[in-house]
Design a protein around this motif. Sequence first.
Motif, short mmCIF file in Angstrom:
data_model
loop_
_atom_site.label_atom_id
_atom_site.label_comp_id
_atom_site.label_asym_id
_atom_site.label_seq_id
_atom_site.Cartn_x
_atom_site.Cartn_y
_atom_site.Cartn_z
N LEU A 67 -1.28 -0.26 -8.52
CA LEU A 67 -1.82 0.49 -7.56
C LEU A 67 -1.64 2.01 -7.88
O LEU A 67 -0.74 2.56 -8.50
CB LEU A 67 -0.78 0.57 -6.44
CG LEU A 67 -1.03 1.43 -5.09
CD1 LEU A 67 -2.36 0.79 -4.47
CD2 LEU A 67 0.25 1.18 -4.17
N ARG A 110 -2.80 6.69 -4.44
CA ARG A 110 -2.87 5.79 -3.14
C ARG A 110 -1.60 5.21 -2.65
O ARG A 110 -1.49 4.56 -1.79
CB ARG A 110 -3.84 4.80 -3.30
CG ARG A 110 -5.17 5.12 -3.32
CD ARG A 110 -6.23 4.20 -3.89
NE ARG A 110 -5.92 2.79 -3.49
CZ ARG A 110 -6.27 1.65 -3.98
NH1 ARG A 110 -7.06 1.66 -5.21
NH2 ARG A 110 -6.09 0.27 -3.79
N SER A 111 -0.57 5.74 -3.46
CA SER A 111 0.67 4.93 -3.41
C SER A 111 1.73 6.25 -2.64
O SER A 111 1.99 6.98 -2.98
CB SER A 111 1.50 4.70 -4.41
OG SER A 111 2.75 4.31 -4.44
N ALA A 130 1.04 2.35 7.34
CA ALA A 130 0.10 1.34 7.08
C ALA A 130 0.10 0.17 8.28
O ALA A 130 -0.87 -0.60 8.38
CB ALA A 130 0.54 0.75 5.64
N ASN A 186 -8.39 2.85 0.63
CA ASN A 186 -6.92 2.94 0.34
C ASN A 186 -5.99 2.02 0.81
O ASN A 186 -4.81 2.04 0.99
CB ASN A 186 -6.71 4.28 0.74
CG ASN A 186 -7.21 5.45 0.17
OD1 ASN A 186 -7.56 5.64 -0.70
ND2 ASN A 186 -7.53 6.51 1.24
N ASP A 187 -6.40 0.98 1.11
CA ASP A 187 -5.53 -0.29 1.84
C ASP A 187 -5.89 -1.52 1.45
O ASP A 187 -6.09 -2.40 2.53
CB ASP A 187 -5.72 -0.08 3.51
CG ASP A 187 -6.79 0.14 4.13
OD1 ASP A 187 -8.03 0.02 3.09
OD2 ASP A 187 -7.23 0.67 5.29
N ASP A 229 0.95 -1.32 0.03
CA ASP A 229 0.05 0.03 -0.14
C ASP A 229 0.86 1.30 0.01
O ASP A 229 0.30 2.29 -0.30
CB ASP A 229 -0.81 -0.08 1.26
CG ASP A 229 -2.02 -1.09 1.09
OD1 ASP A 229 -2.40 -1.20 -0.15
OD2 ASP A 229 -2.52 -1.53 2.29
#
Length: 416
Positions: free
Chosen positions: A195, A199-200, A223, A359-360, A77
């Motif tokens: 990804l 979001r990265s 994360a 987002n995860d 993530d």
Amino acid sequence: MQMKASHRPPRQLALWHVGSVLAALMAFASISTDFYLPAMPEMAKDLAAAPGRIELTITGYLVGISLGQLVWGPLSDGIGRRLPIALGIVLFLIGSAGCGLSTDVTGIILWRVVQAVGAAASIVLSRAMVRDLYEGDRAAQVMSLLMAVMTIAPLVAPSVGAQIVSLWGWRMIFAMLVLIGLVTLAALFTLPETLPRARSGRQQSGAPDALVPSGPASGVIAAFAGYGRLLRNRPVMAHALVCGFYYVGMFAYVAGSPFVFIDYHQLPPSLYGLIFSACVVSITLGNIVNARLVVRIGRLKSLKIGGAGSCLFGAILAMTTFSDLGGAWGVFLPLLGFVSCTGLILPNALSGALESSTNDAGAISALCGAIQYGGGIFGSGLVGLCADGTAWPLGLVLAGAGAGALIFSQLLARHA
């Protein structure tokens, strides 16, 4: 719902190409174990292993798979999917080579843990890549189709492994796993990074469930810290616990069914091989049915049907094993029904959990995988602990597992 336009793979990459690579990545867990199952007796003899020691290579692998997923998920993530998968495959290669070169069982157990930690990256992140590319019921449909393809591996792997052992010995099994890992690593780099850049490594503005504040390093740290929040997320945990309870039963079946059919019901090993293959085929058919069913009635209803089916067949198995009704057939038929529910439970529960937070996807996939295989460790140990010389412990564990899967699928229905 179709593939997300912002992350559509290049046009020259056909859907079958993307699906084939993702299915191969998902299949690492079964390939790594089912491939060498026929070699275990020869390994024990060649290494002069004490009774029960060689079986610890499977336990060690399950531990590595469970813990490894918790690392790779949130890492991806923060920095993307492809690099962690590539690093995981390299670890898998090192672990496979170490197993093949080991001179004692302890060494193989340790290298199997390394192998499993590496394989965990492919398993958990291939599911996250499906979430990156697809949404909603479409994600559950694609997950079902990929799982239907990957179930070919446990269907053919034991037979291929037996042939390799008879021709070249057990060490060649691990050489073949090295070769499979190298081919998969090359195939991985034919796919794009899935990804989203947004979001990265950084937080999306205003997203209440974002895990990553800013920059890849801080994103990875945040994360890992986000597991506490995911454990308090009811939809995520309810989906994950459906998987976990169901896999208590699935690994109880894997660990307990050889004794039940071969020792208790006195069936020849060759016939048990056919029973195992029939169960694999039923899992494949369940995934195919779900792929068609989910677009008609939705993911949640399909999951509820799977949970109810696992509870029903588990209860029937408990009754037939307690009374010995129907002999081997009384075990086989409800067992076949129980394992066929995999296609209705696993893809719907996993895709539902992944949809529960934005987002995860890597961290959620990792948490689900850890709970799933943690349930497997518990189920395989419980059926052995309760062993009393009959088939009853297997029926009892599967009944409890099915009841748990039903309860949490209904909890999801209530909160949907």
